[in-house]
Design a protein around this motif. Structure first.
Motif: not given
Length: 183
Positions: A91-113
């Protein structure tokens, strides 16, 4: 080629059926049973994460399914079983988040988990275990139960891959059989 021909010595490294039919010594062309299916080993890669931390990965195929079995050894041996997923499954724009911040967020949601960042860093992948490495950056996320994970890998400025999987035990894989021993 008969079955006994598999055990004859030739110019290649001698195959020992008592020592080489172990999960950690799988080769391309071998077969192994897991989860009531027979899987063929179609590929092998070795990953180097620095400071002596190396993992082995085998691509396993059963019918139309493709999964990856990985063996890591730090203080103890850990086995994981994973499959690739589209980066958009997170969920979210992970690809763009990493490009913009050099890292993903501290938590992610995948398939409602929900998954939480566990570790990250650079790595090198050696196709077939040798040759020139391909460099990448990885982020491993783990669930609340420490049983399932999601990994995001960045292979270039905008090239990303993701995988989801879970921890397995060596004893769950049975009936290891050699193929043609060409791998």
């Amino acid at each position: 080629m008969g079955f006994m021909d598999l055990f004859k010595k030739d110019d290649k490294e001698a195959f020992d059926p008592l020592k080489d039919l172990q999960l950690s010594k799988l080769r391309v062309g071998f077969y192994v049973d897991y989860d009531m299916k027979t899987w063929e080993v179609k590929g092998y890669n070795r990953y180097d994460f620095g400071e002596g931390y190396v993992t082995d990965e085998w691509e396993l195929v059963s019918g139309r399914e493709k999964w990856y079995l990985e063996r890591a050894e730090d203080d103890e041996v850990e086995w994981t079983f994973s499959k690739k997923i589209p980066i958009g499954a997170i969920e979210g724009q992970i690809r763009q988040h990493i490009i913009d911040h050099d890292d993903p967020p501290e938590q992610i949601i995948c398939k409602s988990k929900t998954y939480y960042l566990d570790e990250s860093g650079p790595g090198r992948m050696y196709e077939n275990g040798t040759g020139s490495p391909k460099e990448f950056i990885y982020w491993d996320f783990i669930d609340d139960d420490d049983e399932h994970f999601v990994t995001i890998e960045q292979w270039g400025e905008t090239e990303f891959e993701a995988a989801e999987g879970y921890y397995v035990e060596e004893y769950q894989f049975t009936n290891i059989l050699p193929g043609e021993l060409n791998g």
